[in-house]
Write an enzyme that holds these catalytic residues in place. Structure first.
Site, PDB file in Angstrom:
ATOM      1  N   LYS A 115       0.828  -1.212   0.000  1.00  0.00           N
ATOM      2  CA  LYS A 115       0.000   0.000   0.000  1.00  0.00           C
ATOM      3  C   LYS A 115       0.860   1.258   0.000  1.00  0.00           C
ATOM      4  O   LYS A 115       0.477   2.265  -0.577  1.00  0.00           O
ATOM      5  CB  LYS A 115      -0.952   0.004   1.211  1.00  0.00           C
ATOM      6  CG  LYS A 115      -2.076  -1.003   1.067  1.00  0.00           C
ATOM      7  CD  LYS A 115      -3.214  -0.702   2.015  1.00  0.00           C
ATOM      8  CE  LYS A 115      -4.374  -1.657   1.768  1.00  0.00           C
ATOM      9  NZ  LYS A 115      -5.462  -1.478   2.708  1.00  0.00           N
ATOM     10  N   LYS A 197      -4.505 -11.646  -5.627  1.00  0.00           N
ATOM     11  CA  LYS A 197      -5.776 -11.868  -4.921  1.00  0.00           C
ATOM     12  C   LYS A 197      -6.853 -10.919  -5.456  1.00  0.00           C
ATOM     13  O   LYS A 197      -6.547  -9.820  -5.926  1.00  0.00           O
ATOM     14  CB  LYS A 197      -5.590 -11.728  -3.409  1.00  0.00           C
ATOM     15  CG  LYS A 197      -5.635 -10.335  -2.900  1.00  0.00           C
ATOM     16  CD  LYS A 197      -5.810 -10.250  -1.380  1.00  0.00           C
ATOM     17  CE  LYS A 197      -5.857  -8.774  -1.039  1.00  0.00           C
ATOM     18  NZ  LYS A 197      -6.015  -8.364   0.271  1.00  0.00           N
ATOM     19  N   LYS A 200     -10.767  -5.267  -3.761  1.00  0.00           N
ATOM     20  CA  LYS A 200     -11.630  -4.142  -4.112  1.00  0.00           C
ATOM     21  C   LYS A 200     -10.822  -2.924  -4.559  1.00  0.00           C
ATOM     22  O   LYS A 200     -11.351  -2.009  -5.148  1.00  0.00           O
ATOM     23  CB  LYS A 200     -12.541  -3.789  -2.932  1.00  0.00           C
ATOM     24  CG  LYS A 200     -11.836  -3.547  -1.623  1.00  0.00           C
ATOM     25  CD  LYS A 200     -12.799  -3.672  -0.433  1.00  0.00           C
ATOM     26  CE  LYS A 200     -12.016  -3.753   0.872  1.00  0.00           C
ATOM     27  NZ  LYS A 200     -12.773  -4.234   1.995  1.00  0.00           N
TER      28      LYS A 200
HETATM   29  P1  TYM Z   1     -10.331  -6.501   4.690  1.00  0.00           P
HETATM   30  O1  TYM Z   1     -11.389  -5.496   4.961  1.00  0.00           O
HETATM   31  O2  TYM Z   1      -9.298  -6.176   3.670  1.00  0.00           O
HETATM   32  O3  TYM Z   1     -10.970  -7.875   4.300  1.00  0.00           O
HETATM   33  C1  TYM Z   1     -11.995  -8.453   5.090  1.00  0.00           C
HETATM   34  C2  TYM Z   1     -11.862  -9.959   5.113  1.00  0.00           C
HETATM   35  O4  TYM Z   1     -11.922 -10.493   3.796  1.00  0.00           O
HETATM   36  C3  TYM Z   1     -10.801 -11.362   3.574  1.00  0.00           C
HETATM   37  N1  TYM Z   1     -10.424 -11.270   2.156  1.00  0.00           N
HETATM   38  C4  TYM Z   1     -10.325 -12.322   1.341  1.00  0.00           C
HETATM   39  N2  TYM Z   1     -10.509 -13.634   1.536  1.00  0.00           N
HETATM   40  C5  TYM Z   1     -10.342 -14.462   0.490  1.00  0.00           C
HETATM   41  N3  TYM Z   1      -9.997 -14.030  -0.743  1.00  0.00           N
HETATM   42  C6  TYM Z   1      -9.795 -12.724  -1.006  1.00  0.00           C
HETATM   43  N4  TYM Z   1      -9.470 -12.313  -2.221  1.00  0.00           N
HETATM   44  C7  TYM Z   1      -9.961 -11.798   0.076  1.00  0.00           C
HETATM   45  N5  TYM Z   1      -9.850 -10.453   0.179  1.00  0.00           N
HETATM   46  C8  TYM Z   1     -10.138 -10.153   1.462  1.00  0.00           C
HETATM   47  C9  TYM Z   1      -9.719 -10.819   4.497  1.00  0.00           C
HETATM   48  O5  TYM Z   1      -8.743 -11.795   4.777  1.00  0.00           O
HETATM   49  C10 TYM Z   1     -10.524 -10.438   5.720  1.00  0.00           C
HETATM   50  O6  TYM Z   1     -10.764 -11.556   6.528  1.00  0.00           O
HETATM   51  N6  TYM Z   1      -7.276  -5.784   8.569  1.00  0.00           N
HETATM   52  C11 TYM Z   1      -8.497  -6.412   8.141  1.00  0.00           C
HETATM   53  C12 TYM Z   1      -9.716  -5.965   8.912  1.00  0.00           C
HETATM   54  C13 TYM Z   1      -9.567  -6.061  10.393  1.00  0.00           C
HETATM   55  C14 TYM Z   1      -9.663  -7.251  11.157  1.00  0.00           C
HETATM   56  C15 TYM Z   1      -9.503  -6.838  12.525  1.00  0.00           C
HETATM   57  C16 TYM Z   1      -9.864  -8.588  10.838  1.00  0.00           C
HETATM   58  C17 TYM Z   1      -9.373  -5.036  11.238  1.00  0.00           C
HETATM   59  N7  TYM Z   1      -9.329  -5.499  12.521  1.00  0.00           N
HETATM   60  C18 TYM Z   1      -9.513  -7.765  13.544  1.00  0.00           C
HETATM   61  C19 TYM Z   1      -9.881  -9.515  11.882  1.00  0.00           C
HETATM   62  C20 TYM Z   1      -9.707  -9.092  13.217  1.00  0.00           C
HETATM   63  C21 TYM Z   1      -8.735  -6.080   6.677  1.00  0.00           C
HETATM   64  O7  TYM Z   1      -8.238  -5.106   6.174  1.00  0.00           O
HETATM   65  O8  TYM Z   1      -9.613  -6.907   6.060  1.00  0.00           O
END
Ligand code: TYM
Length: 332
Positions: A115, A197, A200
């Site tokens: 990023k 991957k 979005k």
């Molecule tokens: P975020 O918002 O990017 O994504 C949310 C969840 O979706 C999963 N994910 C995917 N799984 C499979 N294939 C993909 N292409 C894919 N893209 C995204 C992510 O692994 C995630 O589970 N930092 C985290 C949010 C967060 C969080 C937390 C998660 C903040 N605090 C505490 C767990 C516990 C994030 O940016 O996810």
């Protein structure tokens, strides 16, 4: 409060529209876990502002994400659903943990490296400290398990390290959480470049399917998904595009790879792709309808997030107070 049940915490950022990756890698599994665990599912808006957000879009997406949680099947009666910025302990705990984090370990995070490359000269400090906030989210609830996709494993490892460090420097304060990565769907790949991957933040909208995409858009995107010239539906690394579509189909329908291979033997990609598209449409359409219904009645959502914040506030404060006391702050 339910005693003895193991605790689950997870969250999604309201920083863009959700993709099928978010759904299959995270949300769909949360639904399965809610009976067995005490679950906290958070809309992590504090995380979203690590990159610039338009205020009105952030507001809209935050509510929409909460509605998506519920529409997917997460029961607001059984689980604690809340918005991160409503519970100040997250920011406070993050600061306390920042003071015991090392520049080196944060600099090693691959998501930060990716990023920050995109951010140009002025890299926001929030992008750098972001994993500490994620650790705070998790540790405040004495979480046992964190259901996430594969891309979050490095952040999770940091949460474990920070918990361990604090426990050793002071005395046992946090539970050291484990990740809970699904066997299938933990990494849904881009439809245009199956080496990356599905995300979005990808510049090419054909590379991802959004949870709120209409049926025709879904059909068009799946139809255009990159495959190969072999013409065989087979689950193998040499055919990453086909493998990804098979994973998607398997996650949604419950079919095994062998069943999918057998079904499309000698049939080429056209029928396969069309079935993948129809499976996605069938899965997402009812969710989309429920989301739209929920968004009409904002009062109900308001009630849910208010109740969620009260419970989250109570639980997180307890952990925060322990931290403050151990660090040496004078209680008010
Ligand atoms: P975020 O918002 O990017 O994504 C949310 C969840 O979706 C999963 N994910 C995917 N799984 C499979 N294939 C993909 N292409 C894919 N893209 C995204 C992510 O692994 C995630 O589970 N930092 C985290 C949010 C967060 C969080 C937390 C998660 C903040 N605090 C505490 C767990 C516990 C994030 O940016 O996810």
């Amino acid at each position: 409060m339910e005693e003895n049940k193991k605790v689950i915490f997870s969250g999604i950022q309201p920083s863009g529209d959700l993709t099928l990756g978010n759904y299959l890698g995270a949300l769909k599994n949360w639904v399965k876990l809610q009976e067995q665990y005490e679950c906290y599912f958070c809309v992590v808006d504090l995380h979203a502002i690590t990159v610039k957000q338009e205020p009105k879009d952030l507001r809209k997406r935050t509510l929409e994400l909460l509605a998506i949680y519920i529409a997917t099947g997460i029961d607001p009666e059984k689980n604690t659903l809340f918005i991160q910025s409503h519970v100040p302990a997250h920011s406070e705990c993050a600061w306390l943990l920042t003071c015991s984090s090392y520049m080196g370990e944060l600099g090693r995070m691959t998501q930060y490296k990716d990023k920050s490359k995109k951010a140009g000269d002025n890299i926001g400090a929030g992008l750098f400290t972001y994993p500490v906030l994620m650790a705070a989210d998790i540790l405040l609830y004495q979480t046992d398990l964190v259901p996430v996709g594969k891309d979050q494993t490095q952040h999770l490892e940091l949460a474990r390290d920070l918990a361990d460090r604090f426990n050793k420097v002071y005395s046992p304060t946090f539970k050291v959480p484990d990740g809970y990565i699904p066997e299938a769907g933990a990494k849904i790949m881009s439809l245009q470049d199956p080496a990356r991957k599905m995300s979005k933040s990808d510049d090419n909208p054909n590379s991802y399917i959004l949870m709120m995409d209409d049926p025709d858009t879904i059909r068009r995107k799946v139809n255009r998904a990159v495959t190969d010239s072999l013409g065989v539906v087979k689950y193998c690394d040499e055919q990453p595009g086909v493998k990804n579509l098979m994973t998607i189909l398997g996650c949604i329908t419950g079919m095994t790879k062998e069943e999918i291979e057998a079904k499309y033997e000698g049939k080429g990609y056209s029928e396969f792709k069309s079935d993948v598209a129809e499976a996605i449409v069938k899965e997402l359409e009812p969710i989309q309808n429920r989301v739209n219904d929920l968004l009409v009645n904002k009062k109900e959502l308001e009630e849910i997030y208010t109740r969620g914040a009260e419970k989250a506030e109570y639980v997180s404060r307890k952990t925060l107070r322990k931290m403050q006391k151990k660090i040496g702050f004078i209680p008010r």
